[in-house]
Design a protein around this motif. Structure first.
Motif, PDB file in Angstrom:
ATOM      1  N   THR A  19       0.830  -1.199   0.000  1.00  0.00           N
ATOM      2  CA  THR A  19       0.000   0.000   0.000  1.00  0.00           C
ATOM      3  C   THR A  19       0.864   1.249   0.000  1.00  0.00           C
ATOM      4  N   ASP A  20       0.488   2.201  -0.811  1.00  0.00           N
ATOM      5  CA  ASP A  20       1.125   3.528  -0.784  1.00  0.00           C
ATOM      6  C   ASP A  20       0.111   4.513  -0.228  1.00  0.00           C
ATOM      7  N   ILE A  21       0.558   5.362   0.674  1.00  0.00           N
ATOM      8  CA  ILE A  21      -0.318   6.412   1.177  1.00  0.00           C
ATOM      9  C   ILE A  21       0.390   7.735   0.931  1.00  0.00           C
ATOM     10  N   LEU A  22      -0.267   8.640   0.219  1.00  0.00           N
ATOM     11  CA  LEU A  22       0.375   9.914  -0.033  1.00  0.00           C
ATOM     12  C   LEU A  22      -0.623  11.056  -0.006  1.00  0.00           C
ATOM     13  N   GLU A  23      -0.077  12.231   0.121  1.00  0.00           N
ATOM     14  CA  GLU A  23      -0.919  13.405   0.230  1.00  0.00           C
ATOM     15  C   GLU A  23      -0.635  14.317  -0.944  1.00  0.00           C
ATOM     16  N   ARG A  24      -1.701  14.813  -1.546  1.00  0.00           N
ATOM     17  CA  ARG A  24      -1.586  15.867  -2.548  1.00  0.00           C
ATOM     18  C   ARG A  24      -2.475  16.993  -2.093  1.00  0.00           C
ATOM     19  N   GLU A  25      -2.487  18.066  -2.858  1.00  0.00           N
ATOM     20  CA  GLU A  25      -3.230  19.238  -2.411  1.00  0.00           C
ATOM     21  C   GLU A  25      -4.707  18.948  -2.143  1.00  0.00           C
ATOM     22  N   ASP A  26      -5.305  18.109  -3.000  1.00  0.00           N
ATOM     23  CA  ASP A  26      -6.736  17.883  -2.853  1.00  0.00           C
ATOM     24  C   ASP A  26      -7.100  16.781  -1.868  1.00  0.00           C
ATOM     25  N   GLY A  27      -6.143  16.141  -1.277  1.00  0.00           N
ATOM     26  CA  GLY A  27      -6.486  15.132  -0.286  1.00  0.00           C
ATOM     27  C   GLY A  27      -5.462  14.022  -0.210  1.00  0.00           C
ATOM     28  N   PHE A  28      -5.851  12.946   0.453  1.00  0.00           N
ATOM     29  CA  PHE A  28      -4.965  11.799   0.604  1.00  0.00           C
ATOM     30  C   PHE A  28      -5.280  10.772  -0.471  1.00  0.00           C
ATOM     31  N   LEU A 103      -7.791   4.975  -3.853  1.00  0.00           N
ATOM     32  CA  LEU A 103      -8.773   5.617  -2.985  1.00  0.00           C
ATOM     33  C   LEU A 103      -8.396   7.083  -2.864  1.00  0.00           C
ATOM     34  N   LEU A 104      -9.372   7.942  -3.066  1.00  0.00           N
ATOM     35  CA  LEU A 104      -9.138   9.369  -2.860  1.00  0.00           C
ATOM     36  C   LEU A 104      -9.936   9.797  -1.644  1.00  0.00           C
ATOM     37  N   LEU A 105      -9.223  10.320  -0.672  1.00  0.00           N
ATOM     38  CA  LEU A 105      -9.865  10.780   0.555  1.00  0.00           C
ATOM     39  C   LEU A 105      -9.715  12.292   0.619  1.00  0.00           C
ATOM     40  N   PRO A 106     -10.733  13.030   0.167  1.00  0.00           N
ATOM     41  CA  PRO A 106     -10.612  14.491   0.165  1.00  0.00           C
ATOM     42  C   PRO A 106     -10.659  15.045   1.584  1.00  0.00           C
ATOM     43  N   LYS A 107     -10.018  16.197   1.738  1.00  0.00           N
ATOM     44  CA  LYS A 107     -10.035  16.838   3.052  1.00  0.00           C
ATOM     45  C   LYS A 107     -11.323  17.628   3.211  1.00  0.00           C
ATOM     46  N   VAL A 108     -11.754  17.761   4.436  1.00  0.00           N
ATOM     47  CA  VAL A 108     -12.946  18.561   4.724  1.00  0.00           C
ATOM     48  C   VAL A 108     -12.629  20.009   4.368  1.00  0.00           C
ATOM     49  N   GLU A 109     -13.585  20.659   3.718  1.00  0.00           N
ATOM     50  CA  GLU A 109     -13.397  22.070   3.359  1.00  0.00           C
ATOM     51  C   GLU A 109     -13.195  22.869   4.645  1.00  0.00           C
ATOM     52  N   LYS A 110     -12.158  23.662   4.632  1.00  0.00           N
ATOM     53  CA  LYS A 110     -11.898  24.473   5.835  1.00  0.00           C
ATOM     54  C   LYS A 110     -12.960  25.557   5.961  1.00  0.00           C
ATOM     55  N   THR A 111     -13.375  25.795   7.184  1.00  0.00           N
ATOM     56  CA  THR A 111     -14.337  26.872   7.380  1.00  0.00           C
ATOM     57  C   THR A 111     -13.620  28.198   7.159  1.00  0.00           C
ATOM     58  N   GLN A 112     -14.266  29.041   6.418  1.00  0.00           N
ATOM     59  CA  GLN A 112     -13.652  30.319   6.067  1.00  0.00           C
ATOM     60  C   GLN A 112     -13.478  31.188   7.312  1.00  0.00           C
ATOM     61  N   PRO A 113     -12.350  31.863   7.416  1.00  0.00           N
ATOM     62  CA  PRO A 113     -12.198  32.782   8.566  1.00  0.00           C
ATOM     63  C   PRO A 113     -13.227  33.910   8.480  1.00  0.00           C
ATOM     64  N   LYS A 114     -13.713  34.291   9.582  1.00  0.00           N
ATOM     65  CA  LYS A 114     -14.823  35.248   9.576  1.00  0.00           C
ATOM     66  C   LYS A 114     -14.520  36.349  10.579  1.00  0.00           C
ATOM     67  N   ARG A 115     -14.726  37.537  10.122  1.00  0.00           N
ATOM     68  CA  ARG A 115     -14.498  38.654  11.043  1.00  0.00           C
ATOM     69  C   ARG A 115     -15.758  38.907  11.847  1.00  0.00           C
ATOM     70  N   ILE A 116     -15.555  39.158  13.128  1.00  0.00           N
ATOM     71  CA  ILE A 116     -16.706  39.395  13.981  1.00  0.00           C
ATOM     72  C   ILE A 116     -16.799  40.898  14.256  1.00  0.00           C
ATOM     73  N   GLU A 117     -17.918  41.395  13.884  1.00  0.00           N
ATOM     74  CA  GLU A 117     -18.136  42.837  14.076  1.00  0.00           C
ATOM     75  C   GLU A 117     -18.364  43.130  15.570  1.00  0.00           C
ATOM     76  N   ILE A 118     -17.777  44.209  16.000  1.00  0.00           N
ATOM     77  CA  ILE A 118     -18.004  44.597  17.398  1.00  0.00           C
ATOM     78  C   ILE A 118     -18.998  45.733  17.405  1.00  0.00           C
ATOM     79  N   GLN A 119     -20.009  45.519  18.088  1.00  0.00           N
ATOM     80  CA  GLN A 119     -21.037  46.561  18.192  1.00  0.00           C
ATOM     81  C   GLN A 119     -20.600  47.589  19.218  1.00  0.00           C
ATOM     82  N   ALA A 120     -20.710  48.819  18.840  1.00  0.00           N
ATOM     83  CA  ALA A 120     -20.399  49.871  19.812  1.00  0.00           C
ATOM     84  C   ALA A 120     -21.604  50.055  20.729  1.00  0.00           C
ATOM     85  N   GLY A 121     -21.368  49.941  22.004  1.00  0.00           N
ATOM     86  CA  GLY A 121     -22.471  49.948  22.958  1.00  0.00           C
ATOM     87  C   GLY A 121     -23.041  51.309  23.245  1.00  0.00           C
TER      88      GLY A 121
END
Lengths: 121, 137
Positions: A19-28, A103-121
């Protein structure tokens, strides 16, 4: 009937296929050598984090054949691979071609970074 | 990470060793000899040479039939990527098989199914078994 097939299978030697196991950009990618195994003679099971591939090779030789040298024969291949949480289990793809299982094992899509707005009180 | 690691040290664990004992072929460890593993057989009609070559295309195999030998040559390439584990052999291979019996050179065929190469070399007519009628005087 199933009992008979079970007995037959027990008589063939079992191997851990190479068995060969390797990683490429789109998954294992996993490549498993399964010479002589047809698609209908193999199974791939995913249970929890364990992926198990089994296959039986049937070489089918004619009657009246005498063997001078025998370096491989009918065999059963079993291989288990633990897979990580970052693999997207729903999108695993398998392809058996010319005695090699890919076998192609794709990686889970990373959750996009999100900016959190700060409400001025 | 994809586990099933052991990449750096090839120490088989006790568990693995137990299974290797278990999985060994009754014919002995012939598999380690030369690549690719070969089966040679014959029947009344032909000689059969079979080789386990998973992932190798038939166009990438060079078969040469000389007077008394069949030469099997080719190359197995490894896929590209960042390896965690590499067990499948890759590289150039070359095996020479002695054929002791005259064969019908024009009718030699080769086929690849599920990663197993089969070369069929029909025996020449003069070595095929024949039944001879004996006339009773």
């Amino acid at each position: 009937m199933s009992e008979i097939t079970k007995k037959e299978e027990r008589n063939v030697p079992r191997y851990r296929p190479a068995t060969d196991i390797l990683e490429r950009e789109d998954g294992f990618y996993i490549y498993i050598d399964l010479p002589g195994v047809k698609r209908e003679d193999m199974t791939i099971d995913l249970q929890e984090d364990e992926l198990t591939v089994t296959g039986v090779s049937r070489l089918g030789q004619g009657e009246g054949e005498h063997f001078v040298e025998m370096q491989f024969g009918d065999s059963e291949y079993v291989r288990s691979i633990s897979i990580t949480d970052i693999v997207d289990r729903e999108r695993i793809k398998a392809n058996l071609e010319n005695g090699v299982l890919e076998l192609l094992l794709p990686k889970v899509e990373k959750t996009q970074p999100k900016r959190i707005e700060i409400q001025a009180g | 990470m994809v586990i099933d690691f052991n990449t750096l040290y090839n120490f088989p664990s006790r568990f693995d060793r137990m299974f290797q004992e278990f999985f060994r072929s009754p014919m002995g460890d012939d598999r380690r000899f030369a690549y690719p593993p070969l089966n040679l057989s014959n029947d009344d009609e032909a000689i059969y040479v079979r080789a386990e070559l998973p992932g190798v295309k038939i166009e990438d195999i060079e078969l040469t039939l000389t007077d008394k030998t069949l030469v099997l040559k080719g190359e197995r390439s490894a896929p590209q990527g960042k390896y965690y584990r590499q067990e499948r052999p890759s590289g150039v291979f070359n095996r020479v098989i002695n054929i002791g019996v005259p064969v019908d050179r024009d009718k030699v065929t080769a086929a690849m199914t599920d990663g197993v190469l089969t070369v069929t070399l029909p025996k020449a007519d003069e070595v095929k078994p024949r039944s001879i009628n004996i006339e009773i005087a």
